[in-house]
Design an enzyme around this catalytic site. Structure first.
Site, PDB file in Angstrom:
ATOM      1  N   ASP A  32       0.809  -1.220   0.000  1.00  9.00           N
ATOM      2  CA  ASP A  32       0.000   0.000   0.000  1.00  9.00           C
ATOM      3  C   ASP A  32       0.845   1.275   0.000  1.00  9.00           C
ATOM      4  O   ASP A  32       2.006   1.267   0.429  1.00  9.00           O
ATOM      5  CB  ASP A  32      -0.874   0.045   1.261  1.00  9.00           C
ATOM      6  CG  ASP A  32      -2.055  -0.913   1.183  1.00  9.00           C
ATOM      7  OD1 ASP A  32      -2.078  -1.752   0.278  1.00  9.00           O
ATOM      8  OD2 ASP A  32      -2.934  -0.801   2.055  1.00  9.00           O
ATOM      9  N   HIS A  48      -6.204   3.381  -3.821  1.00  8.74           N
ATOM     10  CA  HIS A  48      -6.035   3.630  -2.366  1.00  8.74           C
ATOM     11  C   HIS A  48      -6.271   5.114  -2.081  1.00  8.74           C
ATOM     12  O   HIS A  48      -5.698   5.658  -1.139  1.00  8.74           O
ATOM     13  CB  HIS A  48      -4.633   3.182  -1.951  1.00  8.74           C
ATOM     14  CG  HIS A  48      -4.446   2.970  -0.482  1.00  8.74           C
ATOM     15  ND1 HIS A  48      -5.372   2.342   0.332  1.00  8.74           N
ATOM     16  CD2 HIS A  48      -3.413   3.284   0.345  1.00  8.74           C
ATOM     17  CE1 HIS A  48      -4.913   2.291   1.569  1.00  8.74           C
ATOM     18  NE2 HIS A  48      -3.734   2.876   1.613  1.00  8.74           N
ATOM     19  N   HIS A  72      -4.820   9.725   0.600  1.00  9.22           N
ATOM     20  CA  HIS A  72      -4.785   8.865   1.789  1.00  9.22           C
ATOM     21  C   HIS A  72      -5.474   9.510   2.991  1.00  9.22           C
ATOM     22  O   HIS A  72      -4.938   9.534   4.109  1.00  9.22           O
ATOM     23  CB  HIS A  72      -3.329   8.518   2.143  1.00  9.22           C
ATOM     24  CG  HIS A  72      -3.187   7.226   2.884  1.00  9.22           C
ATOM     25  ND1 HIS A  72      -3.303   7.132   4.257  1.00  9.22           N
ATOM     26  CD2 HIS A  72      -2.942   5.975   2.456  1.00  9.22           C
ATOM     27  CE1 HIS A  72      -3.125   5.882   4.634  1.00  9.22           C
ATOM     28  NE2 HIS A  72      -2.910   5.151   3.555  1.00  9.22           N
ATOM     29  N   HIS A  75       3.758  -2.177   3.182  1.00  7.73           N
ATOM     30  CA  HIS A  75       3.741  -0.811   2.639  1.00  7.73           C
ATOM     31  C   HIS A  75       5.035  -0.544   1.878  1.00  7.73           C
ATOM     32  O   HIS A  75       6.117  -0.810   2.404  1.00  7.73           O
ATOM     33  CB  HIS A  75       3.586   0.206   3.773  1.00  7.73           C
ATOM     34  CG  HIS A  75       2.293   0.076   4.517  1.00  7.73           C
ATOM     35  ND1 HIS A  75       2.103  -0.858   5.506  1.00  7.73           N
ATOM     36  CD2 HIS A  75       1.115   0.739   4.375  1.00  7.73           C
ATOM     37  CE1 HIS A  75       0.850  -0.759   5.959  1.00  7.73           C
ATOM     38  NE2 HIS A  75       0.229   0.200   5.298  1.00  7.73           N
TER      39      HIS A  75
HETATM   40 ZN   LIG Z   1      -2.500   3.186   3.261  1.00  8.18          ZN
END
Ligand SMILES: [Zn+2]
Length: 279
Positions: free
Chosen positions: A100, A151, A155, A245
């Site tokens: 991510d 995503h 964010h 991540h």
């Molecule tokens: Zn995230």
């Protein structure tokens, strides 16, 4: 990189996948499994054509999916989930890897290198504001068969936004992904795992399924490479979706950890998969 080139490259990948599907995806998958079952002890076998085919996305299908209702064609038939997908089918000891917050030029290429070394596909849930800075990394993801999900653009914590803002965060991101990757995303992940009704509804309207995770590496807390390795390996099980991540801070621990845990999981008989394309 021209969009036309990107699109045609992506089409070639998809055409290859479709051809494999027509030849019998179950057969391809079973062939891969049998190969591994009878395999030698070589820790990191050079991926041959057989292995590549066995790992093509089209050989797998997540379950359950909402079917083929097109939001544009039949909005009244839109299926809106109340919860995100947390796991995938574990048949064949499948797991799924997700990364991510990227793409990030300092970390994403190293993760892509490791995935390529082991001929593994993964999902990348990217943020629009990072994509516009590094479109070339999405082109590489397309080239190498990875699946890109949405995503959001910045964010944000979605429950703090109104519907219009959430829609803008999601739609702009789908638009830039389409431009850089070659097709619109079919998967969506809420930042911080903070879903709300509007996020499910708007995601569905934009043609995306909500995907969460089963095992959180908590790599964003920078707990140490060894701890990240332990979390992935102790959480490994058929059907598990792993969250890591590739951006948002110093991700050098994440980069180093995957070089250890990925070959360990493959040696343990796990198959890393990505969702097939909905048609
Ligand atoms: Zn995230």
């Amino acid at each position: 990189m021209q969009k036309d080139q990107l699109l045609s490259r992506r089409r070639m990948l998809l055409a290859g996948a479709a051809a494999l599907g027509a030849a019998g995806s179950a057969g391809a998958f079973l062939a891969g499994g049998a190969e591994d079952g009878a395999g030698t002890a070589a820790p990191a076998p050079a991926p041959g054509p057989q292995a590549r085919q066995a790992l093509r996305p089209s050989a797998f299908r997540l379950q359950p999916l909402t079917g083929d209702a097109s939001p544009r064609a039949a909005p009244h038939k839109l299926t809106v989930r109340k919860e995100p997908i947390l796991r995938i089918s574990g048949r064949g000891r499948r797991m799924m890897l997700t990364f991510d917050d990227g793409p990030d030029p300092d970390y994403t290429p190293h993760i892509l290198d490791t995935l390529a070394k082991y001929d593994v596909r993964a999902m990348f849930f990217v943020c629009g504001e990072c994509v516009v800075e590094h479109r070339e990394l999405l082109a590489r993801m397309a080239d190498e068969g990875h699946v890109v999900g949405n995503h959001t653009w910045t964010h944000p914590l979605l429950p703090t936004l109104d519907r219009k803002q959430i829609r803008s965060e999601m739609k702009r991101t789908s638009d830039v992904i389409e431009d850089a990757y070659g097709e619109r995303p079919q998967w969506f992940r809420a930042p911080y795992g903070a879903w709300n009704r509007a996020a499910f509804q708007l995601g569905a309207e934009l043609g995306m399924e909500p995907m969460a995770w089963t095992v959180d590496t908590t790599d964003w807390t920078e707990p140490g490479t060894g701890t990240i390795v332990d979390r992935v390996e102790s959480g490994a099980a058929p059907g598990v979706v792993v969250l890591s991540h590739d951006a948002g801070g110093d991700r050098s621990q994440t980069v180093r950890a995957i070089r250890t845990w990925l070959p360990h999981l493959l040696d343990s008989g796990y198959h890393m998969t990505v969702p097939t394309r909905r048609v």
